[in-house]
Design a protein around this motif. Sequence first.
Motif, mmCIF file in Angstrom:
data_model
loop_
_atom_site.group_PDB
_atom_site.id
_atom_site.type_symbol
_atom_site.label_atom_id
_atom_site.label_comp_id
_atom_site.label_asym_id
_atom_site.label_seq_id
_atom_site.Cartn_x
_atom_site.Cartn_y
_atom_site.Cartn_z
ATOM 1 N N LEU A 155 40.989 34.441 -6.122
ATOM 2 C CA LEU A 155 41.486 33.114 -6.484
ATOM 3 C C LEU A 155 42.916 32.893 -6.011
ATOM 4 O O LEU A 155 43.316 31.750 -5.753
ATOM 5 C CB LEU A 155 41.395 32.930 -8.000
ATOM 6 N N ALA A 156 43.678 33.965 -5.898
ATOM 7 C CA ALA A 156 45.054 33.821 -5.426
ATOM 8 C C ALA A 156 45.119 33.333 -3.985
ATOM 9 O O ALA A 156 46.137 32.768 -3.553
ATOM 10 C CB ALA A 156 45.797 35.156 -5.564
ATOM 11 N N ARG A 157 44.042 33.553 -3.233
ATOM 12 C CA ARG A 157 44.029 33.126 -1.837
ATOM 13 C C ARG A 157 43.839 31.626 -1.687
ATOM 14 O O ARG A 157 44.099 31.064 -0.627
ATOM 15 C CB ARG A 157 42.907 33.846 -1.078
ATOM 16 N N LEU A 158 43.355 30.980 -2.756
ATOM 17 C CA LEU A 158 43.047 29.557 -2.658
ATOM 18 C C LEU A 158 44.295 28.696 -2.661
ATOM 19 O O LEU A 158 44.273 27.575 -2.151
ATOM 20 C CB LEU A 158 42.116 29.147 -3.798
ATOM 21 N N GLY A 159 45.358 29.192 -3.238
ATOM 22 C CA GLY A 159 46.589 28.421 -3.254
ATOM 23 C C GLY A 159 47.453 28.721 -2.046
ATOM 24 O O GLY A 159 47.127 29.538 -1.185
ATOM 25 N N ASN A 160 48.610 28.063 -1.978
ATOM 26 C CA ASN A 160 49.535 28.312 -0.877
ATOM 27 C C ASN A 160 50.374 29.543 -1.184
ATOM 28 O O ASN A 160 50.220 30.210 -2.215
ATOM 29 C CB ASN A 160 50.413 27.085 -0.621
ATOM 30 N N ASP A 161 51.270 29.871 -0.279
ATOM 31 C CA ASP A 161 52.100 31.067 -0.444
ATOM 32 C C ASP A 161 52.983 30.979 -1.680
ATOM 33 O O ASP A 161 53.222 31.988 -2.360
ATOM 34 C CB ASP A 161 52.970 31.277 0.800
ATOM 35 N N ARG A 196 46.022 42.741 -1.649
ATOM 36 C CA ARG A 196 44.973 42.950 -0.650
ATOM 37 C C ARG A 196 44.363 41.630 -0.187
ATOM 38 O O ARG A 196 44.062 41.450 0.993
ATOM 39 C CB ARG A 196 43.871 43.838 -1.235
ATOM 40 N N SER A 197 44.182 40.678 -1.112
ATOM 41 C CA SER A 197 43.525 39.426 -0.763
ATOM 42 C C SER A 197 44.469 38.421 -0.121
ATOM 43 O O SER A 197 44.087 37.717 0.813
ATOM 44 C CB SER A 197 42.888 38.800 -2.016
ATOM 45 N N ALA A 198 45.670 38.337 -0.604
ATOM 46 C CA ALA A 198 46.592 37.290 -0.132
ATOM 47 C C ALA A 198 47.933 37.860 0.276
ATOM 48 O O ALA A 198 48.938 37.152 0.280
ATOM 49 C CB ALA A 198 46.785 36.240 -1.227
ATOM 50 N N GLY A 199 47.957 39.147 0.634
ATOM 51 C CA GLY A 199 49.229 39.766 1.000
ATOM 52 C C GLY A 199 49.700 39.352 2.376
ATOM 53 O O GLY A 199 49.209 38.415 2.981
ATOM 54 N N GLY A 200 50.664 40.093 2.889
ATOM 55 C CA GLY A 200 51.245 39.762 4.172
ATOM 56 C C GLY A 200 52.668 39.284 4.015
ATOM 57 O O GLY A 200 53.431 39.772 3.169
ATOM 58 N N ILE A 201 53.016 38.314 4.857
ATOM 59 C CA ILE A 201 54.395 37.818 4.828
ATOM 60 C C ILE A 201 54.697 37.142 3.496
ATOM 61 O O ILE A 201 55.819 37.207 2.982
ATOM 62 C CB ILE A 201 54.606 36.832 5.992
ATOM 63 N N LEU A 206 57.923 40.953 -2.331
ATOM 64 C CA LEU A 206 57.565 41.458 -3.648
ATOM 65 C C LEU A 206 56.993 42.868 -3.606
ATOM 66 O O LEU A 206 56.636 43.415 -4.662
ATOM 67 C CB LEU A 206 56.541 40.516 -4.298
ATOM 68 N N VAL A 207 56.860 43.457 -2.401
ATOM 69 C CA VAL A 207 56.317 44.809 -2.295
ATOM 70 C C VAL A 207 57.180 45.826 -3.036
ATOM 71 O O VAL A 207 56.647 46.652 -3.793
ATOM 72 C CB VAL A 207 56.127 45.201 -0.816
ATOM 73 N N PRO A 208 58.510 45.843 -2.865
ATOM 74 C CA PRO A 208 59.313 46.837 -3.604
ATOM 75 C C PRO A 208 59.147 46.731 -5.117
ATOM 76 O O PRO A 208 58.997 47.747 -5.803
ATOM 77 C CB PRO A 208 60.737 46.524 -3.156
ATOM 78 N N THR A 209 59.183 45.497 -5.630
ATOM 79 C CA THR A 209 59.038 45.329 -7.077
ATOM 80 C C THR A 209 57.664 45.782 -7.546
ATOM 81 O O THR A 209 57.523 46.452 -8.583
ATOM 82 C CB THR A 209 59.266 43.866 -7.455
ATOM 83 N N THR A 210 56.636 45.419 -6.787
ATOM 84 C CA THR A 210 55.286 45.808 -7.175
ATOM 85 C C THR A 210 55.128 47.317 -7.154
ATOM 86 O O THR A 210 54.566 47.922 -8.092
ATOM 87 C CB THR A 210 54.261 45.155 -6.229
ATOM 88 N N VAL A 211 55.605 47.971 -6.092
ATOM 89 C CA VAL A 211 55.461 49.432 -5.973
ATOM 90 C C VAL A 211 56.214 50.139 -7.087
ATOM 91 O O VAL A 211 55.700 51.076 -7.724
ATOM 92 C CB VAL A 211 55.944 49.894 -4.592
ATOM 93 N N SER A 212 57.439 49.708 -7.367
ATOM 94 C CA SER A 212 58.222 50.370 -8.414
ATOM 95 C C SER A 212 57.596 50.171 -9.793
ATOM 96 O O SER A 212 57.553 51.109 -10.606
ATOM 97 C CB SER A 212 59.657 49.836 -8.402
ATOM 98 N N ILE A 237 49.462 49.563 -1.001
ATOM 99 C CA ILE A 237 49.869 50.285 0.216
ATOM 100 C C ILE A 237 49.051 49.822 1.413
ATOM 101 O O ILE A 237 49.587 49.577 2.501
ATOM 102 C CB ILE A 237 49.708 51.804 0.002
ATOM 103 N N GLU A 238 47.739 49.710 1.236
ATOM 104 C CA GLU A 238 46.886 49.303 2.353
ATOM 105 C C GLU A 238 47.207 47.902 2.837
ATOM 106 O O GLU A 238 47.067 47.596 4.036
ATOM 107 C CB GLU A 238 45.413 49.382 1.933
ATOM 108 N N ALA A 239 47.639 47.020 1.916
ATOM 109 C CA ALA A 239 47.953 45.650 2.314
ATOM 110 C C ALA A 239 49.367 45.500 2.837
ATOM 111 O O ALA A 239 49.632 44.646 3.682
ATOM 112 C CB ALA A 239 47.748 44.703 1.126
ATOM 113 N N ALA A 240 50.292 46.328 2.359
ATOM 114 C CA ALA A 240 51.704 46.165 2.724
ATOM 115 C C ALA A 240 51.981 46.609 4.148
ATOM 116 O O ALA A 240 52.812 46.025 4.851
ATOM 117 C CB ALA A 240 52.583 46.931 1.744
ATOM 118 N N GLY A 241 51.299 47.653 4.623
ATOM 119 C CA GLY A 241 51.542 48.124 5.982
ATOM 120 C C GLY A 241 52.940 48.690 6.144
ATOM 121 O O GLY A 241 53.407 49.533 5.360
#
Length: 999
Positions: A155-161, A196-201, A206-212, A237-241
Motif C-alpha cells: 500500500l505504501a507504493r500507491l502514494g507518492n514519495d 522493499r516495496s517503495a524504497g530507493g531514492i 531514512l536508511v540510517p534511521t531505519t537500520v539503527s 539491506i536488500e532494498a537499500a543497496g
Amino acid sequence: VWSAAIDALTSFIRCFVSTNLAVSGILLQPVMLYLNRDWFEDELRAFQGGKDGLMPCVWDNELSSFPQPETINKMLVNQMLLCFGIIFAAQNSGDMLSLLGMMEQCLKAGKKQPWHAASMTNICVGLLAGLKGILIEGDICASQRRASSEGLGLLARLGNDIFTARMTRSLLGELNGITDSHYAGSIALSLGCIHRSAGGIALSTLVPTTVSSITLLAKSSIPALQIWSLHGLLLTIEAAGLSFVSHVQATLGLALEILLSEENGRVDLQQGVGRLINAIVAVLGPELAPGSIFFSRCKVLFSLNFPFDQMSVRFTQQLVLFAPHAVSVHSHVQTLLLTLSSRQPALRHLAVSTLRHLIEKDPVSVIDEQIEDNLFCMLDEETDSEIGNLIRGTIMRLLYVSCPSRPSRWISICRNMVLAMSTRATAEISSGNDSTSGPDGDSRLNFGDDDENMVSDSKHIPVQGHAFETSIVGRNRDKHLRYRTRVFAAECLSYLPEAVGTNPAHFDLSLASRKVANEQVSGDWLVLQVQELISVAYQISTIQFENMRPIGVRLLSSVVDKFETVPDPELPGHFLLEQYQAQLISAVRTALDTSSGPILLEAGLLLATKIMTSGIISGDQAAVKRIFSLLSRPLDDFKDLYYPSFAEWVSCKIKIRLLAAHASLKCYTYAFLRRHQAVVPDEYLALLPLFSRSSSILGKYWISLLKDYSCVCLHLNLKRNWNSFLDAVQSPLVSSKLQPCLEEAWPVILQALALDAVPVNVDGNGNSEAAAENMSANSLVSGYSMVELESEEYQFLWGFALLVIFQGQHPALCKQVIPLASAKAKHDGDTPAEDTTSPGLKFYEIVLPVFQFLVTQKFFSAGFLTVNICEELLLVFSYSIYMDNSWNSLAISVLSQIVHNCPEDFLEAENFACLVVELCLGCLFRVFHCASAFSPVQACWEDLLFPLFVAAKTIMRRFQPKVCLVYSFRFLLCHMILSCDSLPRFIFGLLHSYWLFCF
C-alpha cells in the motif's frame, strides 16, 4: 469516567449527522470506539498544520474562524476510513475475508464510473488503517503478521514519495518508548517491507534511521522480537543497496554478537544471521576482496555456524554472483561437490544452480575441474524431477561451453555412460537367468529402477573430479545405472556436432592436422575423432533398447551433414566418410526394418536420404540399390502406414518423410543430368527406370500432399469437398504438428513432380504411353517419362508455383503464406547437392526450375498452356527484371523455352508479343549495361548472352516484321545513347538477323 466516555461517544456520532437531509437523523454506520483513547486529542492532532495553530473540533456547528488544511467533507471521509480500519482489525478471519470480498466487488463494479479512482483510494486507506490495527494485536499468528506487514509495504507504493516517507517516519516514531514486543517486531518487519516495496531514492535518507532502530530491536533478549527484527533488517539491506555500505561493519558486529550470546542454539536465529551476511555480500559485490576485514568476518561466521548447510551454499552462490574474485573457482567447486549428495532437496537444488552460475561466470576454470562425472552420477541418483531437470540443464550448459575445446572427453564420457554395461547386460538378458525381465528383454536390474519414491543412495557419487572411468565404470555402478541416465547421455552425444561450435578446424581434416603439427591450442578437434564418434553412434543405433536407437541414427545423420564434403587425405578424389559405408548402411537397414517404430523409421528415412544425396556411396552400385530398395519397400504398404499407439499426426509425418526422401533422391539424380559436361554415375543412371516405374504412384501422392499443404497455408475451409490425403490434417492441432515437416518437404516434392513430367494423353488419342516413348529421346532430360499430369493437376502445379514466386505476406501474421524451411532442393547449380537452407537461397531458385519443365513443347502441344497464364508469368518476370544474377539466368532460360515452344497463335496475340520482346530487350540491356560498367560479376553476365541471343534470334524469325522493327529501333536508340563499347557488334548481329528475315 463513564460520563466522559458517553460525551466522547456522543460527539463522535455527531460527525455522522447530515444537516442537508430533509429528515434529520443519524447515518447508520458500524461504529466501534475504544473508550481508553482520547478522541479529542486525536482530533486535535489530526488538525495540526493550520496557520493559526490547532483546529477546532469537527462536530462544531458554527463555521470555524480558523484556517483549515482540508475541507470538512474530506476530513469526515478520512475519519470514517480510520474507523473502518479499527473495525476491520477487530474482526475474525472470516469477517475480514467477507469485507475484502465486498471491496473487490466494489472495485470491479465501478471501473467505468467517475468515482472509481476515489473509491480505490478510500479502500487503500481503509486497508492501511486496518492492517496497522492488526499489527497492534499481540496474539496474531506469524502468517498474519507477515501478511499484514507486506500489505502495508504494498500500500505504501500507491502514494507518492512524500506519502511513503511520511508513513515511514510515522512507524519509526512509534518505536520510541514502545513496550509491546509483538508490536515492535511488527513495525520492524513493516519497515523492511516498505523499503522493499517503495524504497530507493525516496527512502534513501531514512536508511540510517531505519537500520539503527531495527538494529537496536535485534539486540533484544526476546527471541521472537529478534527474529522479526532480523527479517526486517534483511529486507532493508536488500532494498537499500549502496546506501547500506556505511552500516556493514555495525551489522556484522550485530551478527557476531547474536551468535555469541545465543546459548540455546536456535536454528532460526542462525539462519537469520546467515541471510544477513549473504545480503551484505550482495551489497559489497566486487569490493569484497579476499584480504578485507569484511570478507574475513563473513567467512569466519559461516565456517563456525554453517559448515555444510543451505546457508553455506547460499553464501557460496552470493560470492559467485557478486564477488567472483573473492574465492577461487576450485575452492567453490570443492565446496559444492560435498553437497551434491545431501539428502536435503533444497540443498541439492541450490548446489546445482550455483554450479550453473559458475559455469556461466567462468567456464574455462570449471572445465578444468572436470565435474561432468559428478553431475552424471548425481543425475542417476536424483529422485526429484525438478532437480533432475536442473541437473540436465547444467550438464547441457557445460557441454556447450567445453565441447569446442574438449570434444574427445565428451565422447568418452557419453560412450561410457551409454555402453559401459551393454555387453554384460546383453549376456545376462540372453542367458534368461533374470526372471524379472520384461517382454522386451530390458531387465530393470541392469539399468536401475526408476521408482521416484525411493530414497536415493548417494554413497557412490565421487567427491573429487577424477577420471570418469574410475567413478562409474565399476561393477557396482553398472548394476544400478538407470535407463533414463543412459538415454540422456546418448542425447548429449547427439548434440556434439553442433556443440563444438563453428571453428573450421573441427570440420576440416587438413586444417586440423596442420594445427596439431604446429602444436596450436589443444589439438582436440572433432574431425580427428570421427572414427570414434561414428563407432559409438552406430552402437547406439543398434543397441538392444529400441527407444535409444533413434538417437544413434540422428547422430549419424548429423555426422554426415557435418563431414560429407571432407576429403580423404589418404585417397585423393574420395571422401572421408566413404570408409564408414558399412556402419551407415547397416544403421539404415536396422532403422528401416518393417518392425521399427515411427520415431526410428523417421530417423532412418532422414539418414538414408542424406547418404544417397551426399556422394558418400558414389561408385557403389550395390549400396545405392540396397538403400533405394529399403526406401521403396514402405511404398507398397503406404496406405496402411498407421500406428494406433501414437497420435494421428505421427503416421502423417512418416508419410511426408517417405515422400520427401524419394523426391530428394530424384532431384539429386537430375542435378547430375542437368549439369553441362557432367558425368552421371552409373549407379544413379540405373535408378532412372526405377523412378519412371514408380512415378505413377509417387506423382499422385506428391500432388495430393501439395494440395493438403496449400489448403493448410491458405487456411481454406473445404470440409465438404476436400478429401484430404493426410488423415485429420484439417485439425488445427494436427496441422500445427505437421507444419515444420511440410515446410521442409514441399520444395523437393514440387521439383520432383516437374522433372520430366508429361501430360496425360499427349497424342490426343488416349495413347499416352506410345506418345511418351516417341518424345522421350528428344525432349526428356533423362530419356524416361516420369509423372503423368492431368490438366487439373497441371493447373494446380502452375498456380502453386506462381503463388510461391509472387506471394505476399499474410496480413495478420506478417509472414509469408508458403514459408520455406530446411530442405534440400536440387537445381542447376554448381554441385548436385545444393542445400536450400543456404543463407542466399530464394523462392525463385526453387520455382523457376519447375517452370522450365512446365513450359516444354509437350505441354504446349497438349493445350495445357494458354496465352493468359503465359502472360501472367511474363508479367512476374518483368516486375523482377532488376533482381540478381541467379534470377536472370533462370528466368532467361524459361523465357527462351516459351519463345521456342509456343505455337504460332500465341505470337499473334499483341500483349503476349509485346511482353516477350520487351522482356528480352530489357534483359539484353541489363547484360550490356553491366558489361560496360565492368561489373565484378561480368563473367556471370557473359554466360547469359548465348540464351539471350538465341531468344532474340527466335523472336526475330517468328514475330511479325512490323513489331520486330519497332522494338529493334527503340532498342538501338536506347543503347546508342548509352554508348556501350560492346554495343555495335550486338546491334549489327540483331539487324543482320532482321535483314535476313525480311529479305
